[in-house]
Scaffold this motif. Structure first.
Motif, short mmCIF file in Angstrom:
data_model
loop_
_atom_site.label_atom_id
_atom_site.label_comp_id
_atom_site.label_asym_id
_atom_site.label_seq_id
_atom_site.Cartn_x
_atom_site.Cartn_y
_atom_site.Cartn_z
N PRO A 67 0.84 -1.14 -0.03
CA PRO A 67 0.15 0.07 -0.32
C PRO A 67 0.35 1.26 -0.48
CG PRO A 67 -0.02 -0.57 2.48
CD PRO A 67 0.93 -1.80 1.52
N SER A 68 2.45 1.53 0.19
CA SER A 68 3.18 2.50 0.53
C SER A 68 3.18 3.52 -1.36
CB SER A 68 4.68 2.50 0.03
OG SER A 68 5.26 1.53 -1.03
N LEU A 69 2.59 2.92 -2.11
CA LEU A 69 1.89 3.70 -3.86
C LEU A 69 3.21 4.23 -4.30
CD1 LEU A 69 -1.15 5.63 -3.35
CD2 LEU A 69 -0.40 2.87 -3.57
N ALA A 70 4.31 3.14 -3.81
CA ALA A 70 6.64 3.91 -4.21
C ALA A 70 5.76 3.20 -5.90
CB ALA A 70 6.68 3.56 -3.36
N VAL A 71 6.13 4.09 -6.41
CA VAL A 71 6.50 4.11 -8.02
C VAL A 71 7.55 3.01 -8.10
CG1 VAL A 71 6.91 4.86 -10.29
CG2 VAL A 71 5.59 6.34 -9.19
N LEU A 72 8.04 1.79 -8.76
CA LEU A 72 8.51 0.90 -8.66
C LEU A 72 8.98 0.66 -10.33
CD1 LEU A 72 6.79 -1.95 -6.80
CD2 LEU A 72 8.13 -1.12 -6.24
N GLU A 73 8.21 1.11 -11.17
CA GLU A 73 8.58 0.80 -12.19
C GLU A 73 7.51 1.89 -13.45
OE1 GLU A 73 8.98 -3.15 -13.99
OE2 GLU A 73 9.66 -2.46 -16.05
N ARG A 74 8.78 2.28 -14.36
CA ARG A 74 7.69 2.32 -15.64
C ARG A 74 8.34 2.88 -16.96
NH1 ARG A 74 7.65 8.08 -12.07
NH2 ARG A 74 9.33 7.48 -12.03
N GLN A 75 7.30 2.09 -17.47
CA GLN A 75 7.71 1.79 -19.22
C GLN A 75 6.90 2.92 -20.29
OE1 GLN A 75 9.17 0.58 -20.30
NE2 GLN A 75 10.96 -0.90 -18.69
N LEU A 79 -0.84 -2.68 -24.97
CA LEU A 79 0.41 -4.46 -24.63
C LEU A 79 1.81 -4.31 -24.97
CD1 LEU A 79 -1.92 -6.82 -26.47
CD2 LEU A 79 -2.18 -6.17 -24.01
N ARG A 80 2.30 -3.83 -25.90
CA ARG A 80 3.75 -3.24 -26.10
C ARG A 80 4.11 -3.07 -24.52
NH1 ARG A 80 4.96 -2.37 -31.68
NH2 ARG A 80 4.14 -3.82 -32.61
N ALA A 81 4.21 -2.05 -24.51
CA ALA A 81 4.63 -1.46 -22.88
C ALA A 81 4.51 -2.17 -21.70
CB ALA A 81 3.88 -0.33 -21.99
N TYR A 82 3.77 -3.30 -21.78
CA TYR A 82 3.43 -4.21 -21.07
C TYR A 82 3.97 -5.49 -21.16
CZ TYR A 82 0.59 -7.92 -18.08
OH TYR A 82 0.44 -8.62 -17.04
N GLU A 83 4.90 -5.72 -22.71
CA GLU A 83 5.29 -6.65 -23.02
C GLU A 83 7.23 -5.80 -21.90
OE1 GLU A 83 5.71 -7.00 -27.50
OE2 GLU A 83 3.41 -8.02 -27.31
N GLN A 84 7.29 -4.50 -22.14
CA GLN A 84 8.67 -4.08 -21.24
C GLN A 84 8.35 -4.39 -19.53
OE1 GLN A 84 11.00 -3.15 -23.58
NE2 GLN A 84 9.31 -4.09 -25.48
N LEU A 85 7.14 -5.01 -19.09
CA LEU A 85 7.30 -4.82 -17.76
C LEU A 85 8.21 -5.53 -17.08
CD1 LEU A 85 5.64 -2.16 -17.04
CD2 LEU A 85 4.13 -4.14 -16.02
N GLY A 86 8.79 -5.72 -15.94
CA GLY A 86 10.01 -6.72 -15.12
C GLY A 86 8.88 -7.40 -14.78
N GLU A 87 8.47 -6.80 -13.77
CA GLU A 87 7.73 -7.81 -12.65
C GLU A 87 6.23 -7.28 -12.81
OE1 GLU A 87 8.70 -9.78 -9.51
OE2 GLU A 87 10.52 -9.88 -10.48
N LYS A 88 5.24 -8.55 -13.41
CA LYS A 88 4.42 -8.04 -13.93
C LYS A 88 3.18 -7.65 -12.42
CE LYS A 88 4.91 -9.05 -18.03
NZ LYS A 88 5.62 -8.45 -18.54
N PRO A 89 2.76 -6.40 -12.78
CA PRO A 89 1.44 -6.31 -11.45
C PRO A 89 0.35 -6.97 -11.35
CG PRO A 89 1.02 -4.85 -13.26
CD PRO A 89 1.85 -6.03 -13.40
N ASP A 90 -0.39 -7.21 -9.82
CA ASP A 90 -1.58 -8.21 -9.54
C ASP A 90 -2.51 -7.12 -9.51
OD1 ASP A 90 1.23 -9.99 -8.10
OD2 ASP A 90 0.68 -8.03 -6.45
N LEU A 91 -2.42 -6.28 -9.99
CA LEU A 91 -3.94 -5.77 -10.13
C LEU A 91 -3.83 -4.28 -11.71
CD1 LEU A 91 -6.57 -4.91 -10.16
CD2 LEU A 91 -6.28 -3.92 -7.93
N LEU A 92 -4.54 -4.25 -12.54
CA LEU A 92 -4.39 -2.93 -12.84
C LEU A 92 -5.30 -1.79 -13.40
CD1 LEU A 92 -1.71 -2.94 -14.80
CD2 LEU A 92 -3.34 -4.21 -16.57
N LEU A 93 -4.74 -0.60 -13.03
CA LEU A 93 -5.99 0.23 -13.01
C LEU A 93 -6.19 1.18 -14.04
CD1 LEU A 93 -6.65 -0.26 -10.45
CD2 LEU A 93 -6.54 2.52 -9.40
N CYS A 94 -7.11 1.07 -15.25
CA CYS A 94 -6.87 1.78 -16.57
C CYS A 94 -7.62 3.38 -16.89
CB CYS A 94 -7.37 0.33 -18.01
SG CYS A 94 -7.05 -1.26 -18.04
N ASP A 95 -7.22 4.14 -17.29
CA ASP A 95 -8.07 5.30 -17.24
C ASP A 95 -9.36 5.45 -18.64
OD1 ASP A 95 -6.69 8.37 -17.47
OD2 ASP A 95 -8.76 7.89 -19.16
N GLY A 96 -10.11 4.80 -18.73
CA GLY A 96 -11.22 4.36 -19.24
C GLY A 96 -13.19 3.05 -18.69
#
Length: 220
Positions: A62-70, A94-111
């Motif tokens: 729950p810290s909400l600290a940024v861990l990674e950006r793509q 999807l291209r951005a997701y592929e570049q991710l190292g550790e995948k997130p457990d949940l995704l919040l989408c703008d839309g």
DNA sequence: GCGACAG
DNA sequence: ATCTTGTCGC
């Protein structure tokens, strides 16, 4: 793995038919397990819309600290058509997701999630495609109606359409336009709102989406 | 035919 | 979404 672009270049009528088909795969039961990382997705455009920029940011919870950006930039191949947003933005996401190292457990989408004409907004499409829990957090209404929301942080009211609940209108902070929260995949209405609220700080948008928007708009 | 219309 | 400057308010 590379995403075949042609599968996204459908005629509007075919795209709508595909949405109706894929909407059957959406899971509205809560299947969110332990959440250590939450991802935020947003998309921006440049060069008059010729280039699509997809931003994906992963924060710790729950810290909400940024861990990674793509951030990825790809040629735009689909126009903006209300109701068909995912066909325009998902290839880049999807291209951005592929570049991710550790995948997130949940995704919040703008839309939107299921708060969509065919109950298949971009959060649903992304969730079903990746088979991960997703939540739609839109800044505006696409379909449905609702009562006024009290001007109190955390106040909510149901978003309804054709006799069914399709989402929740949430006042994320006093004095701002409310957010339209709806399940994308593997999450129910209550949990969708709960996760968004747990990611709110002092701004209108929850941190995952807010950080993604900052990255997509190049406002570093 | 007349509006509505995520980003 | 993007095009764009200043301005009102905490």
């Amino acid at each position: 793995m590379t995403t075949p672009l042609h599968s996204w270049n459908l005629e509007p009528a075919a795209a709508r038919a595909l949405q109706t088909e894929l909407a059957r795969k959406v899971v509205l039961r809560n299947e969110v397990g332990e959440v250590r990382r939450i991802g935020g997705v947003d998309v921006g455009f440049e060069d008059g819309g010729k280039v699509t920029r997809a931003a994906l940011v992963v924060l710790s919870f729950p810290s909400l600290a940024v861990l990674e950006r793509q951030l990825v930039r790809v040629p735009t191949t689909f126009p903006y058509v209300p109701g068909l947003l995912s066909f325009r933005e998902m290839p880049a996401i999807l291209r951005a997701y592929e570049q991710l190292g550790e995948k997130p457990d949940l995704l919040l989408c703008d839309g939107q999630g299921i708060a969509h004409p065919r109950r298949f907004g971009i959060a649903c499409h992304l969730g079903v495609w990746l088979d991960v829990p997703t939540i739609g957090v839109a800044k505006k209404r696409l379909v449905g109606w609702h009562d006024e929301v009290a001007d109190v942080k955390g106040a909510t009211t149901a978003l309804l359409d054709k006799g069914q609940r399709i989402g929740t209108v949430l006042r994320s902070r006093v004095g701002v336009k409310p957010l339209y929260v709806s399940p994308g995949h593997r999450v129910n209405h209550e949990e969708a709102v709960s996760w968004v609220m747990r990611c709110l700080t002092r701004y209108r948008l929850p941190e995952p989406t807010r950080q993604a928007h900052k990255l997509a708009s190049l406002e570093k």
